[in-house]
Every structure is written in C-alpha cells, then in structure tokens.
Design an enzyme around this catalytic site. Structure first.
Site, PDB file in Angstrom:
ATOM      1  N   ALA A  60       8.899  72.093 -48.106  1.00 20.74           N
ATOM      2  CA  ALA A  60       9.750  71.327 -47.186  1.00 20.74           C
ATOM      3  C   ALA A  60      10.633  70.308 -47.879  1.00 20.74           C
ATOM      4  CB  ALA A  60       8.916  70.620 -46.123  1.00 20.74           C
ATOM      5  N   GLY A  61      11.808  70.168 -47.310  1.00 18.67           N
ATOM      6  CA  GLY A  61      12.735  69.125 -47.727  1.00 18.67           C
ATOM      7  C   GLY A  61      13.783  69.549 -48.732  1.00 18.67           C
ATOM      8  N   LYS A 114      -0.915  78.615 -43.194  1.00 10.84           N
ATOM      9  CA  LYS A 114      -0.209  77.396 -43.608  1.00 10.84           C
ATOM     10  C   LYS A 114      -0.528  76.353 -42.547  1.00 10.84           C
ATOM     11  CE  LYS A 114       4.257  75.208 -43.997  1.00 10.84           C
ATOM     12  NZ  LYS A 114       5.716  75.307 -43.816  1.00 10.84           N
ATOM     13  N   ASN A 156      13.028  77.029 -45.999  1.00  6.73           N
ATOM     14  CA  ASN A 156      13.555  77.833 -44.895  1.00  6.73           C
ATOM     15  C   ASN A 156      14.965  77.400 -44.530  1.00  6.73           C
ATOM     16  OD1 ASN A 156      12.079  79.019 -41.765  1.00  6.73           O
ATOM     17  ND2 ASN A 156      14.163  79.154 -42.437  1.00  6.73           N
ATOM     18  N   THR A 157      15.075  76.142 -44.075  1.00 12.02           N
ATOM     19  CA  THR A 157      16.360  75.681 -43.541  1.00 12.02           C
ATOM     20  C   THR A 157      17.482  75.765 -44.569  1.00 12.02           C
ATOM     21  OG1 THR A 157      15.087  74.131 -42.183  1.00 12.02           O
ATOM     22  CG2 THR A 157      17.450  73.779 -42.290  1.00 12.02           C
ATOM     23  N   GLY A 170      13.339  70.064 -43.050  1.00 11.29           N
ATOM     24  CA  GLY A 170      14.689  70.262 -42.531  1.00 11.29           C
ATOM     25  C   GLY A 170      15.718  69.246 -42.967  1.00 11.29           C
TER      26      GLY A 170
END
Lengths: 65, 257
Positions: B184-185, B96, B206-207, B157
């Site tokens: 992301a996001g 990645k 993830n977050t 994040g």
C-alpha cells in the site's frame, strides 16, 4: 417468512439455507454464506435452518487490492 | 524470489485487481506486470446480477496465485468471518488480513489485527497481515504464527511512497529471515525500486497501476522497477557520503594553465 439478505428485507418461502439460495437465484453459483455474522460452510447449508428475522450474507469473488 | 509459506513466487510484484477501466485492461496489465500473485476480495452477490461469477471466470484466466483480502473489515469478528468465506470461495489458506482502525487513513487496528491473526492461524490460515512498520506489532504478529509481514509504505491509495524509510529499514534489520512486503501507498515505480533496495522481498500495489493513464504500461514499469531494485540490493550498493570524491583518477592529469 421475512429475513434479511445482504442488508435488505426479503420474503422467502424456503426454510433451509440451501433452499433459500436456490430461491434467490444462487443455485450452483460460486458463493459463500454467513448467517447472523457466523460463516456457514457450503457442506452445512442443507442442514442449516433459517428462522424469521435471521440475517444472511451471500458473497462472491470480487475485485480487491 | 520470495517464498511465502513454503511457496516460491516467480515475481516480486503482487498486484490488485480493483479499479481497472475494463476487464480487458486488467488482464493486459497482469500480463505485462508478470505478477505472480493477485489480490481479490469477497463482496455481496445478488441473484439477478451474478457479477462475481463473471469476475471469477476472468481471474481464473490470469494463471496467478490468489490472495483474498478482508478489505473493509473494522472488527476482529468481521475479518475472521470474511476470511472463512474467502477460504471457501478461493480454495486457499492464504488471507491478506486487514482490520481497519481508522476510516480516514485506513491504517490497521493493530490490536485487532494481532488478535485476528492469532485466531486465523489457529484455524489453519496462512496469514499475510497488512500492518504498520511498528516493530513491537510485527514481533507480536510473528509470535502468533504469521510467517510474512506486509507493512504499509503509506496509506492505501495515496501514492505517497515510503513514508518511513527508517522504520522499514529497521524492520528488515530486525527480521532478516522473514519475508517482507511493502503493501500500500506506492504511486510510481521508483518507490517500488526503493523498497527492493531496502531488502524487501516484494511489493503489493493496486491503485498505482489501475488508475494510471495506461495501466498496462505502468504495470510493466513496476515490473522492471522491482527487478532493478532487487538486483541493486543483491549487488551491495556503495555507501553514501557527504563529500564529493572524483571518480576519474587525479594522477596523470595534464598540468595546463
């Protein structure tokens, strides 16, 4: 000799990358290495001579997103 | 199900391994997410600590494909060297690729990204580029050998969701045969479902899971959302319209005062 390991000034006795890893407690550990910003494959550690002032990076698997 | 570089993955959810309250919660979240791919990274290891070795033992138990990243790299050289170290550590050609261009937004340095993708592809890597939804950039990434694109939904994040629906839809329209992942996001499962409804192949997050009050429950929520969204896309949704249209037949209604 004095080298830099993961950003910290470090004094080592060994001169090859393989021996330095052993000296620093990484013998047998799952790590990857770079010397002066260039990747050094595991197979070349034994023949990679480290010189005074060289910068070594030792990394391992870690959490990531 | 998505196919990345010839490998079919039995889930549309890709999950990160960072920021969980504990290793046990991480493992539980992965079980309930049914994620087929885990993102991981490489970081400095101290000989008297060996934290990476314990993480490696944990991650092997997850029984998922590993996608190492170059998170935090701001230059092409740094990203390329990190990718090589990751390939040796995780024994995978997948990377990645992140080349960060701005420390506030963590948005990709698109010029460095394309150059690093070219170098790594020539070195035999299979690159998953963390990119923006910029059509010209994505075209360039495909031209240098990438076979998957991972545009951001919003900055890493933030949990803001899909900031540019038009751009993401446009990308899907221009590259109908390229695996696309919103990376992301994302903050909540409805945003992941929306990405699937746009025809995306997977989402990477993830977050949103790791920082939830109950990460394992949130992981399951995302798992259900991506399934729902993918089903909806495959079912060919109705067209939206501005004027109301009764769903109950008018014909036969009783005439009452």
């Amino acid at each position: 000799m004095k080298i830099v390991v993961n950003g910290a000034a470090t004094e080592v006795q060994a001169t090859s990358l393989e021996e330095i890893l052993d000296e620093l407690g990484h013998g047998g550990a799952k790590v990857a290495t770079a010397v002066n910003e260039d990747f050094v494959p595991a197979a070349l550690r034994d023949s990679t001579e480290i010189l005074e002032g060289d910068r070594i990076e030792i990394v391992a698997p870690r959490q990531g997103g | 199900m998505p196919v990345f570089y010839g490998t079919e993955i039995q889930s549309r959810l890709m999950l990160g391994t960072a920021q969980y309250p504990s290793p046990a919660i991480l493992a539980d979240a992965f079980r309930r997410s049914k994620a087929g791919i885990a993102t991981v990274s490489v970081r400095r290891e101290a000989g008297d600590d060996q934290a990476g070795q314990a993480f490696w033992e944990l991650i092997k138990e997850l029984d998922v494909a590993l996608l190492p990243n170059t998170a935090g790299c701001h230059s092409v050289r740094e990203a390329v060297t990190t990718a090589h170290m990751a390939r040796e550590l995780f024994d995978t050609k997948w990377i990645k690729l992140e080349v960060i261009g701005h420390s506030d937004t963590l948005q990709p340095d698109v010029f460095g990204l394309a150059e690093a993708a070219r170098i790594l592809t020539e070195d035999g890597f299979e690159v998953f580029p963390y990119c923006t939804e910029d059509l010209v950039l994505c075209d360039k990434l495909l031209n240098v050998g990438c076979e998957v694109l991972m545009p951001w939904g919003a900055p890493i994040g933030t949990g803001l969701g899909l900031n540019n629906i038009y751009g993401l839809r446009s990308l899907r329209g221009h590259f109908p045969d390229v695996p696309l992942v919103v990376d992301a996001g994302l903050g909540v499962p409805s945003q992941a479902a929306h990405a699937m409804e746009l025809g995306y192949d997977a989402v990477l997050l993830n977050t949103a899971v790791a920082k939830a009050g109950d990460p394992a429950a949130m992981a399951e929520g995302f798992a259900k959302a991506v399934e729902a969204g993918a089903l909806a896309y495959a079912a060919d949704p109705m067209d939206a319209r501005d004027m109301a249209a009764p769903s109950t037949p008018v014909l036969g209604k009783a005439f009452l005062e």
